[in-house]
Write a protein that holds these residues in place. Structure first.
Motif, PDB file in Angstrom:
ATOM      1  N   VAL B 106      42.477  30.366  29.473  1.00 25.39           N
ATOM      2  CA  VAL B 106      43.417  31.353  28.961  1.00 25.39           C
ATOM      3  C   VAL B 106      44.289  31.811  30.125  1.00 25.39           C
ATOM      4  N   GLU B 107      45.586  31.805  29.886  1.00 21.52           N
ATOM      5  CA  GLU B 107      46.502  32.253  30.929  1.00 21.52           C
ATOM      6  C   GLU B 107      46.617  33.772  30.870  1.00 21.52           C
ATOM      7  N   LEU B 108      46.409  34.393  32.004  1.00 22.12           N
ATOM      8  CA  LEU B 108      46.424  35.846  32.056  1.00 22.12           C
ATOM      9  C   LEU B 108      47.788  36.352  32.517  1.00 22.12           C
ATOM     10  N   PRO B 109      48.116  37.584  32.139  1.00 23.91           N
ATOM     11  CA  PRO B 109      49.379  38.147  32.595  1.00 23.91           C
ATOM     12  C   PRO B 109      49.340  38.379  34.109  1.00 23.91           C
ATOM     13  N   GLN B 110      50.527  38.523  34.680  1.00 18.15           N
ATOM     14  CA  GLN B 110      50.620  38.620  36.133  1.00 18.15           C
ATOM     15  C   GLN B 110      49.948  39.884  36.671  1.00 18.15           C
ATOM     16  N   ASP B 111      49.880  40.919  35.852  1.00 22.19           N
ATOM     17  CA  ASP B 111      49.291  42.158  36.356  1.00 22.19           C
ATOM     18  C   ASP B 111      47.772  42.206  36.146  1.00 22.19           C
ATOM     19  N   ALA B 112      47.174  41.076  35.749  1.00 22.47           N
ATOM     20  CA  ALA B 112      45.713  41.042  35.606  1.00 22.47           C
ATOM     21  C   ALA B 112      45.064  41.183  36.982  1.00 22.47           C
ATOM     22  N   ASP B 113      44.002  41.972  37.032  1.00 25.79           N
ATOM     23  CA  ASP B 113      43.327  42.233  38.302  1.00 25.79           C
ATOM     24  C   ASP B 113      42.066  41.371  38.403  1.00 25.79           C
ATOM     25  N   PRO B 114      42.092  40.321  39.236  1.00 21.27           N
ATOM     26  CA  PRO B 114      40.932  39.418  39.320  1.00 21.27           C
ATOM     27  C   PRO B 114      39.686  40.102  39.856  1.00 21.27           C
ATOM     28  N   ASP B 115      39.862  41.247  40.505  1.00 25.75           N
ATOM     29  CA  ASP B 115      38.692  41.967  41.029  1.00 25.75           C
ATOM     30  C   ASP B 115      38.011  42.813  39.961  1.00 25.75           C
ATOM     31  N   ARG B 116      38.640  42.953  38.818  1.00 26.48           N
ATOM     32  CA  ARG B 116      38.047  43.797  37.778  1.00 26.48           C
ATOM     33  C   ARG B 116      37.968  43.020  36.465  1.00 26.48           C
ATOM     34  N   ILE B 117      37.145  41.991  36.491  1.00 27.19           N
ATOM     35  CA  ILE B 117      36.882  41.201  35.287  1.00 27.19           C
ATOM     36  C   ILE B 117      35.426  41.403  34.911  1.00 27.19           C
ATOM     37  N   GLN B 118      35.188  41.761  33.663  1.00 31.77           N
ATOM     38  CA  GLN B 118      33.814  41.952  33.193  1.00 31.77           C
ATOM     39  C   GLN B 118      33.541  40.984  32.058  1.00 31.77           C
ATOM     40  N   ALA B 119      32.370  40.365  32.088  1.00 35.09           N
ATOM     41  CA  ALA B 119      32.002  39.447  31.014  1.00 35.09           C
ATOM     42  C   ALA B 119      30.615  39.804  30.508  1.00 35.09           C
ATOM     43  N   GLN B 120      30.489  39.830  29.182  1.00 38.91           N
ATOM     44  CA  GLN B 120      29.212  40.206  28.580  1.00 38.91           C
ATOM     45  C   GLN B 120      28.927  39.271  27.405  1.00 38.91           C
ATOM     46  N   TYR B 121      27.699  38.791  27.329  1.00 37.18           N
ATOM     47  CA  TYR B 121      27.310  37.893  26.242  1.00 37.18           C
ATOM     48  C   TYR B 121      26.281  38.577  25.360  1.00 37.18           C
ATOM     49  N   GLN B 122      26.621  38.714  24.085  1.00 34.08           N
ATOM     50  CA  GLN B 122      25.699  39.375  23.148  1.00 34.08           C
ATOM     51  C   GLN B 122      25.870  38.792  21.752  1.00 34.08           C
ATOM     52  N   ASP B 123      24.756  38.543  21.083  1.00 30.65           N
ATOM     53  CA  ASP B 123      24.762  38.010  19.716  1.00 30.65           C
ATOM     54  C   ASP B 123      25.614  36.745  19.581  1.00 30.65           C
ATOM     55  N   GLY B 124      25.646  35.940  20.618  1.00 27.55           N
ATOM     56  CA  GLY B 124      26.414  34.706  20.541  1.00 27.55           C
ATOM     57  C   GLY B 124      27.907  34.878  20.744  1.00 27.55           C
ATOM     58  N   CYS B 125      28.311  36.046  21.241  1.00 31.10           N
ATOM     59  CA  CYS B 125      29.729  36.293  21.515  1.00 31.10           C
ATOM     60  C   CYS B 125      29.916  36.627  22.984  1.00 31.10           C
ATOM     61  N   LEU B 126      30.927  36.035  23.569  1.00 27.49           N
ATOM     62  CA  LEU B 126      31.272  36.343  24.947  1.00 27.49           C
ATOM     63  C   LEU B 126      32.495  37.241  24.935  1.00 27.49           C
ATOM     64  N   ARG B 127      32.363  38.394  25.548  1.00 27.71           N
ATOM     65  CA  ARG B 127      33.479  39.338  25.603  1.00 27.71           C
ATOM     66  C   ARG B 127      33.884  39.525  27.060  1.00 27.71           C
ATOM     67  N   ILE B 128      35.129  39.225  27.339  1.00 30.83           N
ATOM     68  CA  ILE B 128      35.638  39.342  28.705  1.00 30.83           C
ATOM     69  C   ILE B 128      36.751  40.390  28.709  1.00 30.83           C
ATOM     70  N   THR B 129      36.640  41.328  29.617  1.00 29.04           N
ATOM     71  CA  THR B 129      37.675  42.352  29.759  1.00 29.04           C
ATOM     72  C   THR B 129      38.272  42.237  31.159  1.00 29.04           C
ATOM     73  N   VAL B 130      39.577  42.048  31.183  1.00 27.18           N
ATOM     74  CA  VAL B 130      40.291  41.953  32.461  1.00 27.18           C
ATOM     75  C   VAL B 130      41.190  43.175  32.565  1.00 27.18           C
ATOM     76  N   GLN B 131      40.911  44.012  33.560  1.00 29.63           N
ATOM     77  CA  GLN B 131      41.750  45.198  33.740  1.00 29.63           C
ATOM     78  C   GLN B 131      43.091  44.789  34.338  1.00 29.63           C
ATOM     79  N   ARG B 132      44.095  45.552  33.996  1.00 26.87           N
ATOM     80  CA  ARG B 132      45.417  45.296  34.573  1.00 26.87           C
ATOM     81  C   ARG B 132      45.615  46.216  35.759  1.00 26.87           C
ATOM     82  N   LYS B 133      46.394  45.704  36.704  1.00 22.52           N
ATOM     83  CA  LYS B 133      46.684  46.544  37.873  1.00 22.52           C
ATOM     84  C   LYS B 133      47.563  47.706  37.429  1.00 22.52           C
ATOM     85  N   ARG B 134      47.254  48.857  37.990  1.00 14.57           N
ATOM     86  CA  ARG B 134      48.054  50.030  37.634  1.00 14.57           C
ATOM     87  C   ARG B 134      49.442  49.914  38.241  1.00 14.57           C
ATOM     88  N   ALA B 135      50.415  50.253  37.457  1.00 14.41           N
ATOM     89  CA  ALA B 135      51.787  50.238  37.973  1.00 14.41           C
ATOM     90  C   ALA B 135      51.896  51.270  39.083  1.00 14.41           C
TER      91      ALA B 135
END
Lengths: 130, 144
Positions: B106-135
């Motif tokens: 998946v291509e992420l937007p330019q303001d995606a913060d690679p230092d703040r990526i969280q991934a969680q696997y539950q009930d057969g679903c992977l949820r990834i949250t990528v925080q954006r850099k604050r303007a």
């Protein structure tokens, strides 16, 4: 011949009951001498969102998935519907023992074990030497 | 340019969001328009909020250590392998579930913060949250 036939169409009763779009889950089914093992992919379904019912000879699996984006999120790309409802029915052969079905749900995979009634299991008859 | 993909507009995003799917068949060589390319396995849904990008993948039956999420220069890569079930022996009556290796990007937007990526696997679903850099906020510099 298999005693476990897969019903391709949904039972009529469920069609009007739920307006939500239903997803037919993918299943693997294996049969051995003692029974049938069914594995169904139900990603996003927690244990309390799962319902397994046997009505006469029809086994119905219903899974309420609780998965989606957060409320404030704007969907930019979607390959599945938010909070899908999985449903699929199977017709059990007379040889299947519907009173002894065991079910486990782990990581979004339902595993069902349906034993055959004892009389239906193949038996080896020892041949006595004359 | 890349920031356009995840811009605030609603419909434009669908056309410009790009994703690369390198499945077993490697059907697509380069990034393909999602509307044109058929969806791969596992299915992915992407959403954006003002401060994060959310990616939810329906990938049942995996051990959490069988999933790898990597970030490389704005591309988020989700890789894994689903093993055949041990108990699945005997006469096969149906085989519909997807097994084996998979890879989705998946291509992420330019303001995606690679230092703040969280991934969680539950009930057969992977949820990834990528925080954006604050303007960057305007600051007033006191004059002495």
């Amino acid at each position: 011949m298999s005693q476990f036939s897969v019903a391709l169409r949904k039972p009529a009763a469920t069609q009007a009951a739920d307006r939500r779009d239903e997803i037919v889950p993918a299943v693997d089914i294996h049969e051995d001498d003692a029974g049938v093992t069914l594995l169904a992919d139900l990603p996003g379904v927690p244990r309390d969102g799962l319902d397994i019912q046997v009505e006469s000879d029809v086994l119905t699996i219903t899974g309420n998935a609780r998965v989606g984006l957060s409320d404030e999120a704007q969907v930019v790309h979607a390959e599945w519907r938010v909070a899908p409802l999985y449903r699929r029915s199977f017709r059990l052969g007379r040889e299947m023992d519907s009173t002894a079905i065991e079910a486990t749900l782990r990581d979004g995979v339902l595993s069902l074990r349906i034993p055959k009634v004892a009389e239906a299991r193949p038996r080896r008859i020892a041949v006595q030497a004359a | 340019m890349r920031s356009l993909y995840f811009g605030a507009g609603a419909l434009a995003d669908l056309d410009s969001l790009r994703e690369q799917f390198n499945g077993l068949f490697r059907a697509v060589a380069g990034p393909a328009n999602l509307r044109a390319a058929s969806a791969g396995y596992p299915p992915v849904t992407v959403g954006t909020t003002s401060d994060a990008v959310e990616i939810v993948v329906l990938a049942p039956g995996l051990a959490s250590d069988a999933i790898q999420v990597t970030w490389d220069d704005g591309l988020l890569c989700i890789e894994g392998e689903r093993q055949a079930d041990v108990q699945a022996a005997g006469n096969v009556l149906s085989r519909e579930r997807s097994l084996g290796k998979f890879r989705r990007t998946v291509e992420l937007p330019q303001d995606a913060d690679p230092d703040r990526i969280q991934a969680q696997y539950q009930d057969g679903c992977l949820r990834i949250t990528v925080q954006r850099k604050r303007a960057p906020q305007p600051r007033q510099i006191p004059v002495h």
